[in-house]
Design a protein around this motif. Structure first.
Motif, mmCIF file in Angstrom:
data_model
loop_
_atom_site.group_PDB
_atom_site.id
_atom_site.type_symbol
_atom_site.label_atom_id
_atom_site.label_comp_id
_atom_site.label_asym_id
_atom_site.label_seq_id
_atom_site.Cartn_x
_atom_site.Cartn_y
_atom_site.Cartn_z
ATOM 1 N N ALA A 36 -3.413 1.876 -4.041
ATOM 2 C CA ALA A 36 -3.410 2.682 -2.898
ATOM 3 C C ALA A 36 -4.709 3.057 -2.268
ATOM 4 O O ALA A 36 -4.980 3.327 -1.109
ATOM 5 C CB ALA A 36 -2.722 4.044 -3.192
ATOM 6 N N MET A 37 -5.763 2.664 -3.195
ATOM 7 C CA MET A 37 -6.945 3.464 -2.779
ATOM 8 C C MET A 37 -7.921 2.396 -1.991
ATOM 9 O O MET A 37 -8.749 2.664 -1.140
ATOM 10 C CB MET A 37 -7.857 3.706 -4.367
ATOM 11 N N ARG A 38 -7.837 1.115 -2.434
ATOM 12 C CA ARG A 38 -8.471 0.014 -1.651
ATOM 13 C C ARG A 38 -7.502 -1.118 -1.290
ATOM 14 O O ARG A 38 -6.363 -1.180 -1.715
ATOM 15 C CB ARG A 38 -9.744 -0.389 -2.423
ATOM 16 N N PRO A 60 -0.585 2.313 -8.912
ATOM 17 C CA PRO A 60 -1.109 3.262 -7.786
ATOM 18 C C PRO A 60 -2.553 3.091 -7.506
ATOM 19 O O PRO A 60 -2.733 3.349 -6.411
ATOM 20 C CB PRO A 60 -1.120 4.580 -8.895
ATOM 21 N N VAL A 61 -3.275 2.222 -8.219
ATOM 22 C CA VAL A 61 -4.673 2.016 -7.969
ATOM 23 C C VAL A 61 -4.811 1.330 -6.428
ATOM 24 O O VAL A 61 -5.644 1.424 -5.827
ATOM 25 C CB VAL A 61 -5.431 1.243 -8.874
ATOM 26 N N LEU A 120 0.994 4.148 -2.613
ATOM 27 C CA LEU A 120 0.733 5.447 -2.556
ATOM 28 C C LEU A 120 1.852 6.456 -2.971
ATOM 29 O O LEU A 120 1.512 7.379 -3.845
ATOM 30 C CB LEU A 120 0.707 5.716 -0.740
ATOM 31 N N ARG A 139 0.964 -1.355 -0.086
ATOM 32 C CA ARG A 139 -0.167 0.048 0.047
ATOM 33 C C ARG A 139 1.010 1.272 0.057
ATOM 34 O O ARG A 139 0.369 2.206 -0.553
ATOM 35 C CB ARG A 139 -0.903 -0.060 1.103
ATOM 36 N N GLU A 140 1.929 1.381 0.827
ATOM 37 C CA GLU A 140 2.788 2.300 0.877
ATOM 38 C C GLU A 140 3.173 2.771 -0.531
ATOM 39 O O GLU A 140 3.394 3.820 -0.907
ATOM 40 C CB GLU A 140 3.882 1.896 1.794
#
Lengths: 250, 839
Positions: B404-406, B401-402, B310, B306-307
């Motif tokens: 990062a959102m969920r 990058p997506v 982000l 996730r990092e």
């Protein structure tokens, strides 16, 4: 490249034409976006709403260059981003678009200030320090700059994220459920800041949300269902939003 | 970038610790290996430079090629070198510019106590080197450290180690084996060789020249090497030139520097064995490390997904993320290498201490910390780390990058189709190529293909294993079945873990199985070759007395003494023995393969000449005692038995007589025994022979030696390899921990709906064991198949699988799985239900 706000000739900060996003194939095919054409006017505050699975997140991701469309075209200002590669998209995003996500917004291993300066640092670009100071003061996080995310409250973290998003004076600010994890008061504060960004600094803000109260602060509300736009309201009140949402899920 | 990288490392420090340990191990062994061998060769070389410093020139027997080399005591002038022609010493002494000349005389004897041979040798065997004492102090490599030098017959000086070990100080008496059933002597002095105690690994006993010559049975003037010191002011080169003029044919003159080089290369023997072993192990460790590092990094990157997403969304291009990750790898690699260097230096001191305690007669390894060695260790360790990190870093850079959102789906739940098909092709193709091919150009690529195929098919194997396990465990309870299914959830990750184990176990299996098969074959072949049951050899003479005694023993069928004279062949001493009874020799294993003894004429019979097989018609130049050269033709080629190798060169009695005016002496005797009593008789003969200066070799002697050498090699390689298995364990621990972290919600759910802590632990443990089983089966399977292919290609007959050992290897693999589950199991039980289910 200087971080000044460019006013696109078309008047839209971001738009997509005939956008499709399809996963899988044949029987297991999922159409997250099923032919969407929409534009987000410069200097406006738009909320994108819909039940889960409606494609609202997908729409905003593709419009902001976080993901590619399967078919269709996408633009940020005057720049077409449909066929850009990962590096080009990143370079565009970090100077022209600001992001605030629902929960995981900050890198846990560096402090708040470092987080705010991260996009500029990696882009190798100097920030407008006066503007930055103004943003930080407005958001009320000046005294928390040296703290790590773990040491900040949920609301403070979101505000740091907003500061980072605004630091480069982007054309577009994207929020994916930015108040989703916050209590009512923090929620209100963040929304105030977003509203202020539009009113005072002329930003364009687009948020994805399922919270009618949050959407009520927007100028336009776009409703999606099953990957298509089914309605758009202008300056609706919270009650109207709630009604519309209810009809979508019937 | 730097701060990010540094912070990230600090955050995941626990994970990286394992990686750092792995790198440190590999680098440590590499460093220790280089440091030790450098130190040892430098020390040994250093001794030579000091002790032979005064030598300005040397005269040695002529060789046709460079360096007749050989192991053994003190190099070129030692046992096995033949005599210089008569008159050489006189010629040398009369050369102008010669201040002093030392004529070396070296042989072998044994020390006796109560009629038994005592052994002070570092390497086994019971011989001790006998040296004539060199009067000139400068030229004598030995020095007296206690008492004085021997001055008359009956006086000896012994080396310090032997003196200490056998409690033989100045004034003690000892007995040496000799033709007269042992000779007594008084110890008048103790010698040392520079800073170490002995010049010969087996020990040294020094006698006056005349007495030594009479014990050995040669002329007092006989010598194998002459060391020469120049007069003050005489140039070394001039002296060498002058000597070349005056010495007789069949000799060679070396400069002082050349002599010292010869001495150094002879004594480097041991160090040159140690080096490749320790270095090889370092390389192997690093190879396994590469797997573990790659796996660990992949795990860390997955945990930080996730990092990374982000970072990718708001700030960093794929290249920037990649660079940051590579930077982390670089820092970890540097840290590990530095740690490894420190440990390596410590290890060298440890090894050196062990070597000293073992008392191998090596000089105290003067360890110096050489910047080049350190630099190499650092570079290699860092390079391996960065190389291993390349693939995970690239993948990390491509994080979408997506994500990062969920909480997006984690990578790698699919079996990579292309990779699986390619691996299958490689696997089958490689197996066939290796199995069918006896030509190296088919076998080697086949092996590589096989190896790549086994490693690449991991994900598919994981999924298969998961399905099989799930079906098999259907009635063994939910936890176990879930464990089996979990194996197939992230096939790529499972397989990269098991690959590390596969590599280790594969190598262990290949070494064990091939090694055992080769050993069995080798011992069998050697035992086939030996036909005489006991062989007696001596450098001086086998007394008639002893021969008669042996002949009279119960169970001895016959004895064939071979009388021979010494000649020089290519700078080495050789014996030419007389054939008087071809029939008897045939019964004892000496038979003609080409030509026949009846028609030996004035030619010779042999199996090998020098290091090469003898060829019918070959003309062999031998140098006689008077310095003249004679060409002898090979008219008989002997059948390839071990006895034939022992007897050397045979000729008719007339020919032998014409080669040397001295009476031929028995230097070899072949003894045939009745089968039943062979080993008992060999023991009796040894007892009889003890006081004499002879060596008794039983027929299956070589077989035994070869057998034990193989056993030793296999065991030590396995011991070393098992450390790579330990490193692979770390990989399993990593993967399991990550898996548990990712599944924490699921685990919380399981606990909430009723799975007990014990059942959760059982599930995790089963997963670990299943991964180990997959690794073990593939590793041992591939290893066994490869061994079979190798044996087939080398055409060594029977394929002998040591099932007990293979079983042990399998158990080790599975035990590894159990052990690896310990930490993750402990972690998992600490998960509280509520926490696990909260975000």
């Amino acid at each position: 490249m200087s971080a000044t706000q460019a006013v696109p000739t078309t008047g839209y900060a971001a738009r997509v034409y005939d956008a499709y996003k399809v996963y899988g194939e044949g029987e297991t095919e999922v159409r997250a976006l099923d032919g969407v054409t929409v534009g987000f006017r410069t200097g406006s505050f738009t909320a994108v709403m819909g039940p889960s699975g409606s494609g609202k997140s997908t729409l905003v991701q593709c419009a902001a260059g976080l993901d590619h469309l399967t078919w269709g075209r996408a633009f940020i200002g005057d720049t077409e981003i449909t066929t850009m590669d990962a590096t080009e998209l990143t370079e565009l995003r970090r100077t022209r678009i600001g992001f605030v996500f629902q929960s995981f917004n900050l890198l846990p291993s560096i402090d708040a200030e470092a987080n705010i300066r991260l996009p500029a640092k990696l882009a190798g670009v100097a920030l407008d320090e006066d503007h930055l100071r103004e943003v930080i003061d407005t958001l009320g996080i000046a005294d928390r700059l040296g703290h790590r995310p773990a040491e900040l409250s949920g609301g403070q973290r979101q505000r740091v994220a907003v500061a980072r998003a605004l630091s480069m004076r982007p054309e577009l600010l994207i929020g994916d459920e930015p108040t989703g994890n916050l209590d009512a008061r923090s929620s209100g504060e963040v929304l105030d800041h977003l509203r202020r960004a539009v009113d005072t600094w002329g930003q364009t803000v687009v948020i994805v949300t399922h919270d009618p109260v949050a959407a009520g602060r927007a100028d336009d509300v776009v409703f999606l269902a099953d990957g298509r736009i089914v309605d758009a309201l202008q300056r609706p009140g919270t009650a109207a939003i709630v009604d519309r949402l209810k009809s979508l899920t019937r | 970038m730097w701060t990010l990288a540094a912070n990230n490392i600090r955050a995941s420090f626990g994970r990286f610790l394992a990686t750092i340990l792995a790198i440190a191990t590999g680098v440590a062994f590499l460093t220790a290996g280089s440091m030790l061998t450098d130190a040892i060769s430098r020390s040994l070389g250093g001794e030579v430079d000091v002790q032979f410093a005064a030598v300005d020139a040397a005269v040695v027997p002529a060789t046709s090629e460079e360096g007749s080399g050989g192991f053994g005591s003190g190099g070129g002038g030692g046992v096995g070198a033949s005599s210089l022609p008569d008159g050489t010493l006189d010629a040398v002494e009369s050369t102008p510019g010669v201040a002093a000349a030392a004529a070396e005389l070296v042989s072998v004897t044994s020390l006796l106590r109560d009629g038994e041979r005592i052994s002070s040798s570092s390497f086994g065997g019971d011989g001790i080197v006998l040296r004539a004492w060199v009067d000139d102090d400068a030229l004598n490599p030995l020095e007296i450290v206690e008492g004085r030098a021997p001055r008359a017959p009956g006086e000896v000086a012994i080396d310090r180690t032997t003196a200490l070990d056998e409690d033989l100080g100045v004034g003690a008496t000892l007995r040496m084996s000799s033709a007269e059933r042992g000779t007594s002597a008084e110890v008048v002095g103790v010698t040392a060789y520079g800073t170490i105690d002995r010049i010969d690994p087996n020990g040294t006993v020094s006698l006056t020249r005349d007495w030594a010559a009479s014990l050995i049975g040669v002329d007092p003037g006989s010598t194998s090497r002459i060391l020469i010191r120049a007069d003050d002011g005489v140039d070394g080169g001039r002296l060498v030139a002058a000597l070349r003029e005056s010495v007789p044919g069949g000799t060679e003159v070396l400069t002082g520097a050349e002599l010292r080089e010869e001495e150094k290369s002879a004594s480097a023997g041991f160090a040159s064995i140690l080096s490749p072993i320790v270095t090889g192990f370092g390389v192997l460790s690093l190879l396994v490390c590469a797997f573990v590092i790659s796996n660990t990094f992949a795990v860390v990157i997955a945990q930080r997904r996730r990092e990374l997403a982000l970072l990718r969304a708001v700030a960093a291009t794929p290249k920037q993320v990649r660079r940051a990750l590579l930077l982390e790898g670089l820092l970890v690699g540097l840290a590990g290498s530095v740690a490894g260097l420190a440990v390596g230096i410590g290890l060298s001191f440890g090894f050196a201490a062990i070597l000293e305690a073992l008392d191998l007669g090596l000089p105290p390894a003067r360890l110096t910390v050489d910047p080049v060695t350190l630099g190499i260790g650092l570079a290699v360790g860092t390079f391996v780390t960065v190389a291993s990190v390349l693939l995970p870093a690239f993948r990390g850079g491509r994080t979408a990058p997506v994500a990062a959102m969920r909480e997006a789906a984690v990578e790698g739940t699919q079996v990579p189709r292309v990779r699986t098909i390619a691996s299958l092709v490689l696997l089958v193709g490689g197996a066939i190529a290796a199995g069918v091919g006896s030509q190296w150009w088919l076998l080697v690529p086949g092996v590589f293909a096989l190896a790549l195929g086994v490693l690449g098919i991991g994900p598919a194997a994981a999924v298969l294993a998961a399905r099989a396990g799930s079906a098999a465990f259907r009635h063994l309870g939910v936890p176990r079945r879930l464990a089996a299914e979990n194996l197939g959830r992230h096939p790529r990750r499972t397989s990269s873990t098991t690959n590390a184990l596969i590599v280790g176990l594969f190598l262990v299996t290949v070494v064990t199985v091939s090694g055992t098969s080769v050993k069995t074959w080798a011992v069998e072949e050697i035992n086939k070759l030996a036909s005489a049951d006991v062989t007696i050899v001596s450098l001086t003479e086998v007394p008639d007395d002893l021969i008669d005694q042996i002949g009279a023993l119960d169970g001895v069928e016959e004895v064939a003494p071979l009388r021979s004279v010494p000649v020089s062949l290519d700078g080495q001493a050789a014996q030419v023995a007389a054939v008087d009874d071809p029939q008897r020799l045939a019964r004892l294993g000496i038979r003609a393969a080409e030509g026949s003894f009846d028609r030996i004429g004035d030619g010779i019979a042999a199996l090998v000449i020098g290091q090469q097989p003898a060829v019918l018609g070959q003309r062999v130049p031998v140098v006689l005692a008077d310095g003249s050269t004679r060409e002898l033709e090979v008219t008989v080629v002997l059948e390839g038995t071990i006895d034939a190798a022992f007897v050397g060169i045979l000729a008719s009695p007339e020919t032998v007589g014409s080669l040397n005016s001295e009476t031929p002496r028995v230097r070899t005797a072949l003894v045939g025994t009745t089968d039943a009593r062979a080993s008992a008789i060999a023991d009796t003969i040894e007892d009889l022979a003890a006081p004499f200066n002879v060596f008794v070799i039983s027929g299956n002697f070589f077989g035994q030696i070869v057998g034990s050498v193989f056993d030793f090699l296999i065991s030590s390689v396995n011991a070393l390899l098992s450390i790579s298995v330990i490193v692979a364990l770390i990989g399993i621990v990593n993967t399991l921990s990550l898996s548990i972290f990712e599944r924490r919600r699921e685990l919380g759910l399981l606990r909430a709906v009723g799975m007990t802590r014990r059942e959760v632990r059982r599930m995790v443990r089963t997963e670990s064991v299943l991964m180990a089983v997959q690794g073990t089966v593939l590793g041992i399977g591939a290893g066994t198949y490869l061994s079979w292919a190798l044996m087939k290609a080398a055409d060594v007959g029977g394929f002998d699988v040591p099932w007990a050992r293979v079983g042990l290897i399998a158990m080790v693999g599975i035990a590894a799985g159990l052990l690896a589950s310990a930490l993750p199991t402990w972690r998992v039980t600490r998960l509280e239900v509520v926490e696990a289910m909260a975000e």
